[in-house]
Design an enzyme around this catalytic site. Structure first.
Site, PDB file in Angstrom:
ATOM      1  N   GLY A  46       0.831  -1.195   0.000  1.00 22.49           N
ATOM      2  CA  GLY A  46       0.000   0.000   0.000  1.00 22.49           C
ATOM      3  C   GLY A  46       0.865   1.243   0.000  1.00 22.49           C
ATOM      4  O   GLY A  46       2.067   1.182   0.310  1.00 22.49           O
ATOM      5  N   GLN A  51       2.494  10.044   1.720  1.00 22.46           N
ATOM      6  CA  GLN A  51       3.822   9.458   1.952  1.00 22.46           C
ATOM      7  C   GLN A  51       4.837   9.898   0.896  1.00 22.46           C
ATOM      8  O   GLN A  51       6.038   9.758   1.106  1.00 22.46           O
ATOM      9  CB  GLN A  51       3.746   7.928   1.982  1.00 22.46           C
ATOM     10  N   CYS A  94       5.337  -0.227   7.607  1.00 16.82           N
ATOM     11  CA  CYS A  94       4.989   1.032   6.945  1.00 16.82           C
ATOM     12  C   CYS A  94       6.221   1.497   6.182  1.00 16.82           C
ATOM     13  O   CYS A  94       7.326   1.499   6.741  1.00 16.82           O
ATOM     14  CB  CYS A  94       4.573   2.075   7.981  1.00 16.82           C
ATOM     15  N   LEU A  95       6.018   1.885   4.929  1.00 18.83           N
ATOM     16  CA  LEU A  95       7.166   2.315   4.126  1.00 18.83           C
ATOM     17  C   LEU A  95       7.760   3.615   4.671  1.00 18.83           C
ATOM     18  O   LEU A  95       8.903   3.936   4.362  1.00 18.83           O
ATOM     19  CB  LEU A  95       6.745   2.473   2.654  1.00 18.83           C
ATOM     20  N   HIS A 136      -5.129   1.085   7.438  1.00 19.85           N
ATOM     21  CA  HIS A 136      -3.788   1.661   7.602  1.00 19.85           C
ATOM     22  C   HIS A 136      -3.605   2.842   6.637  1.00 19.85           C
ATOM     23  O   HIS A 136      -3.107   3.900   7.032  1.00 19.85           O
ATOM     24  CB  HIS A 136      -2.751   0.548   7.330  1.00 19.85           C
ATOM     25  N   GLU A 137      -4.024   2.642   5.378  1.00 18.46           N
ATOM     26  CA  GLU A 137      -3.814   3.701   4.373  1.00 18.46           C
ATOM     27  C   GLU A 137      -4.734   4.898   4.620  1.00 18.46           C
ATOM     28  O   GLU A 137      -4.307   6.051   4.470  1.00 18.46           O
ATOM     29  CB  GLU A 137      -4.038   3.153   2.953  1.00 18.46           C
ATOM     30  N   HIS A 140      -3.351   7.149   7.173  1.00 20.11           N
ATOM     31  CA  HIS A 140      -2.313   8.060   6.656  1.00 20.11           C
ATOM     32  C   HIS A 140      -2.932   9.394   6.219  1.00 20.11           C
ATOM     33  O   HIS A 140      -2.340  10.453   6.416  1.00 20.11           O
ATOM     34  CB  HIS A 140      -1.610   7.453   5.440  1.00 20.11           C
TER      35      HIS A 140
HETATM   36  O1  K1U Z   1       1.393   2.321   3.993  1.00 18.37           O
HETATM   37  C1  K1U Z   1       2.482   1.812   3.865  1.00 18.37           C
HETATM   38  O2  K1U Z   1       3.474   2.367   4.292  1.00 18.37           O
HETATM   39  C2  K1U Z   1       2.628   0.487   3.172  1.00 18.37           C
HETATM   40  C3  K1U Z   1       2.568  -0.695   4.109  1.00 18.37           C
HETATM   41  C4  K1U Z   1       1.135  -1.187   4.148  1.00 18.37           C
HETATM   42  C5  K1U Z   1       0.738  -2.175   5.193  1.00 18.37           C
HETATM   43  C6  K1U Z   1       1.509  -3.260   5.516  1.00 18.37           C
HETATM   44  C7  K1U Z   1       1.088  -4.184   6.467  1.00 18.37           C
HETATM   45  C8  K1U Z   1      -0.128  -4.025   7.083  1.00 18.37           C
HETATM   46  C9  K1U Z   1      -0.888  -2.925   6.766  1.00 18.37           C
HETATM   47  C10 K1U Z   1      -0.471  -2.014   5.816  1.00 18.37           C
HETATM   48  C11 K1U Z   1       3.527  -1.755   3.568  1.00 18.37           C
HETATM   49  O3  K1U Z   1       3.364  -2.209   2.489  1.00 18.37           O
HETATM   50  S1  K1U Z   1       4.849  -2.244   4.561  1.00 18.37           S
HETATM   51  C12 K1U Z   1       5.652  -3.521   3.582  1.00 18.37           C
HETATM   52  C13 K1U Z   1       4.907  -4.801   3.530  1.00 18.37           C
HETATM   53  O4  K1U Z   1       3.997  -5.020   4.294  1.00 18.37           O
HETATM   54  C14 K1U Z   1       5.268  -5.832   2.526  1.00 18.37           C
HETATM   55  C15 K1U Z   1       6.346  -5.698   1.704  1.00 18.37           C
HETATM   56  C16 K1U Z   1       6.662  -6.677   0.782  1.00 18.37           C
HETATM   57  C17 K1U Z   1       5.895  -7.808   0.682  1.00 18.37           C
HETATM   58  C18 K1U Z   1       4.817  -7.971   1.512  1.00 18.37           C
HETATM   59  C19 K1U Z   1       4.497  -6.974   2.434  1.00 18.37           C
HETATM   60 ZN    ZN Z   2       2.082   3.191   6.179  1.00 19.93          ZN
END
Ligand code: K1U
Ligand code: ZN
Length: 174
Positions: A46, A51, A94-95, A136-137, A140
């Protein structure tokens, strides 16, 4: 397409409230493309426009697994209209909070109204990881990060680590 720079907490921009998108035009569609590219490259499941420094109510999501067909979902002006009483716990990342993960409890199911990148009003019922990711998104877009659901002690520890990481990156670059 352009890869966007992802803001890292602590950053005051990540705490702002985003404004609705008035018109789904070519400029918005270009941002959607850039956000998908940035999310896939990161990689993540996401990404919210805030972001990448754009204070607009838009998010992109794709929870498909590596070997599955991609399933991109773009939500413009999303509004969560229903949340279940039943909750579920997922380990969230979260990125904007690289390298940090925590188990967060949220409503297990939700319904969201949004506008698609074609400008069409849509409604989606979600459960599992998709429901968690949508919540989560959408958080944000109101300046809320998953660490806000943790105890002050855990949150402060994570922020301290992020400040240290940022200083280290600056030291290596200069
Ligand atoms: O919003 C963001 O920063 C993105 C975030 C979203 C998220 C992850 C987990 C639970 C709820 C919301 C991410 O994508 S973090 C990275 C991640 O979860 C992932 C990366 C590579 C493969 C699988 C998952
Ligand atoms: Zn996030």
């Amino acid at each position: 397409m352009t890869l966007k720079k992802i803001l890292i907490e602590p950053d005051p921009i990540l705490r702002k409230k985003c404004e609705p998108i008035e018109n789904v035009d070519d400029q918005v569609r270009k941002l959607v493309k850039d956000m998908f590219e940035t999310m896939y490259k990161a990689p993540g499941i996401g990404l919210a426009a805030i972001q990448v420094g754009v204070l607009k109510r838009m998010v992109v999501i794709d929870i498909s697994k590596e070997k599955e067909k991609p399933n991109p979902l773009c939500l413009i002006n999303p509004i969560i209209t229903k949340k279940s009483e039943m909750t579920s716990i997922y380990e969230e990342g979260c990125l904007s909070i690289p390298g940090q993960f925590a188990e967060i409890e949220r409503p297990a199911e939700c319904e969201v109204e949004y506008i698609s990148d074609r400008g069409k009003k849509m409604n989606l019922k979600a459960n599992g990881l998709l429901a968690t990711c949508i919540q989560h998104e959408v958080d944000h877009l109101d300046g809320i990060l998953f660490i806000d659901y943790l105890s002050k002690l855990k949150k402060d520890m994570i922020i301290k680590k992020l400040i240290k990481q940022k200083k280290e990156i600056e030291r290596v670059i200069v």
